[in-house]
Scaffold this motif. Structure first.
Motif, short mmCIF file in Angstrom:
data_model
loop_
_atom_site.label_atom_id
_atom_site.label_comp_id
_atom_site.label_asym_id
_atom_site.label_seq_id
_atom_site.Cartn_x
_atom_site.Cartn_y
_atom_site.Cartn_z
N ALA A 75 0.83 -1.20 0.00
CA ALA A 75 0.00 0.00 0.00
C ALA A 75 0.87 1.25 0.00
O ALA A 75 0.58 2.22 -0.72
CB ALA A 75 -0.93 0.00 1.21
N LYS B 135 3.85 1.57 -1.18
CA LYS B 135 4.59 1.69 -2.45
C LYS B 135 3.68 1.70 -3.67
O LYS B 135 4.17 1.62 -4.79
CB LYS B 135 5.60 0.56 -2.55
CG LYS B 135 6.69 0.65 -1.51
CD LYS B 135 7.78 -0.36 -1.76
CE LYS B 135 8.91 -0.11 -0.80
NZ LYS B 135 10.18 -0.61 -1.29
N HIS B 136 2.38 1.77 -3.44
CA HIS B 136 1.38 1.79 -4.52
C HIS B 136 1.54 0.59 -5.45
O HIS B 136 1.46 0.71 -6.66
CB HIS B 136 1.45 3.10 -5.31
CG HIS B 136 1.26 4.30 -4.45
ND1 HIS B 136 0.06 4.62 -3.87
CD2 HIS B 136 2.16 5.25 -4.02
CE1 HIS B 136 0.20 5.71 -3.15
NE2 HIS B 136 1.46 6.12 -3.22
N ARG B 137 1.74 -0.56 -4.84
CA ARG B 137 1.85 -1.81 -5.58
C ARG B 137 0.60 -2.65 -5.38
O ARG B 137 -0.29 -2.28 -4.62
CB ARG B 137 3.08 -2.59 -5.14
CG ARG B 137 4.37 -1.90 -5.52
CD ARG B 137 5.54 -2.80 -5.29
NE ARG B 137 6.77 -2.13 -5.69
CZ ARG B 137 7.94 -2.43 -5.23
NH1 ARG B 137 8.07 -3.40 -4.33
NH2 ARG B 137 9.01 -1.79 -5.64
N ARG B 138 0.59 -3.80 -6.04
CA ARG B 138 -0.56 -4.69 -5.91
C ARG B 138 -0.69 -5.17 -4.47
O ARG B 138 0.28 -5.61 -3.86
CB ARG B 138 -0.38 -5.87 -6.86
CG ARG B 138 -1.59 -6.74 -6.88
CD ARG B 138 -1.51 -7.78 -7.93
NE ARG B 138 -2.72 -8.60 -7.83
CZ ARG B 138 -2.93 -9.67 -8.50
NH1 ARG B 138 -2.03 -10.09 -9.36
NH2 ARG B 138 -4.03 -10.35 -8.35
N ARG B 139 -1.91 -5.11 -3.95
CA ARG B 139 -2.18 -5.42 -2.55
C ARG B 139 -2.60 -6.87 -2.38
O ARG B 139 -2.96 -7.55 -3.32
CB ARG B 139 -3.32 -4.52 -2.04
CG ARG B 139 -3.13 -3.03 -2.28
CD ARG B 139 -2.39 -2.36 -1.17
NE ARG B 139 -2.96 -2.56 0.13
CZ ARG B 139 -3.89 -1.79 0.69
NH1 ARG B 139 -4.37 -0.75 0.05
NH2 ARG B 139 -4.33 -2.07 1.90
#
Length: 118
Positions: free
Chosen positions: A55, A57-61
Motif C-alpha cells: 500500500a 509503495k502503490h503496488r498490488r495489494r
C-alpha cells in the motif's frame, strides 16, 4: 445375590486406561491446535506486513479475502496483533467487522470441536 468384585476391578482398570488414552489424545489435539494457530498467525501477520508495504509503495495489494481467509482458519491472533503494531486495516470499519466475525467463527468452531471430542 453376589457381586463379582473381581469383574468390577477389571472394568475399572479398563476405564482408567481408556481415560489415559483420551487424555493423551486431548493433549495431542491441544498441541496441534496451538501449533496450527501459531503458524497461521505468523502467516497472517506476514501478509498484513506485505499488504501494508504494498500500500505504501502503490503496488498490488493482498486481497482482503486472503487476509480474512487466514484469519478464519486460525490466524486471527496474528492478524489482530499485526493490525495494531502496523496500524494497518484499523480504520476500515467494514473490514474490522468482517475480521471480528471471522475470529468469532474460528473460536466457535474450535470450541464446538473441543466440546464434542475433548
Amino acid at each position: 445375590m453376589t457381586i463379582d468384585l473381581e469383574w468390577l476391578g477389571r472394568w475399572r482398570d479398563k476405564r482408567e486406561f481408556a481415560l489415559r488414552i483420551d487424555d493423551g489424545a486431548l493433549l495431542a489435539m491441544l498441541l496441534g491446535l496451538t501449533i496450527w494457530t501459531l503458524a497461521a498467525s505468523v502467516v497472517t501477520a506476514v501478509l498484513y506486513a506485505w499488504d501494508k508495504r504494498a500500500a505504501a509503495k502503490h503496488r498490488r495489494r493482498i486481497a482482503e479475502r486472503t487476509l480474512l481467509g487466514w484469519s478464519v482458519v486460525g490466524g486471527w491472533p496474528g492478524g489482530w496483533m499485526a493490525s495494531r503494531i502496523l496500524r494497518h486495516k484499523t480504520l476500515k470499519r467494514s473490514y474490522r467487522i468482517r475480521f471480528v466475525i471471522c475470529a468469532l467463527v474460528n473460536v466457535a468452531v474450535v470450541a464446538t470441536v473441543w466440546h464434542r471430542f475433548g
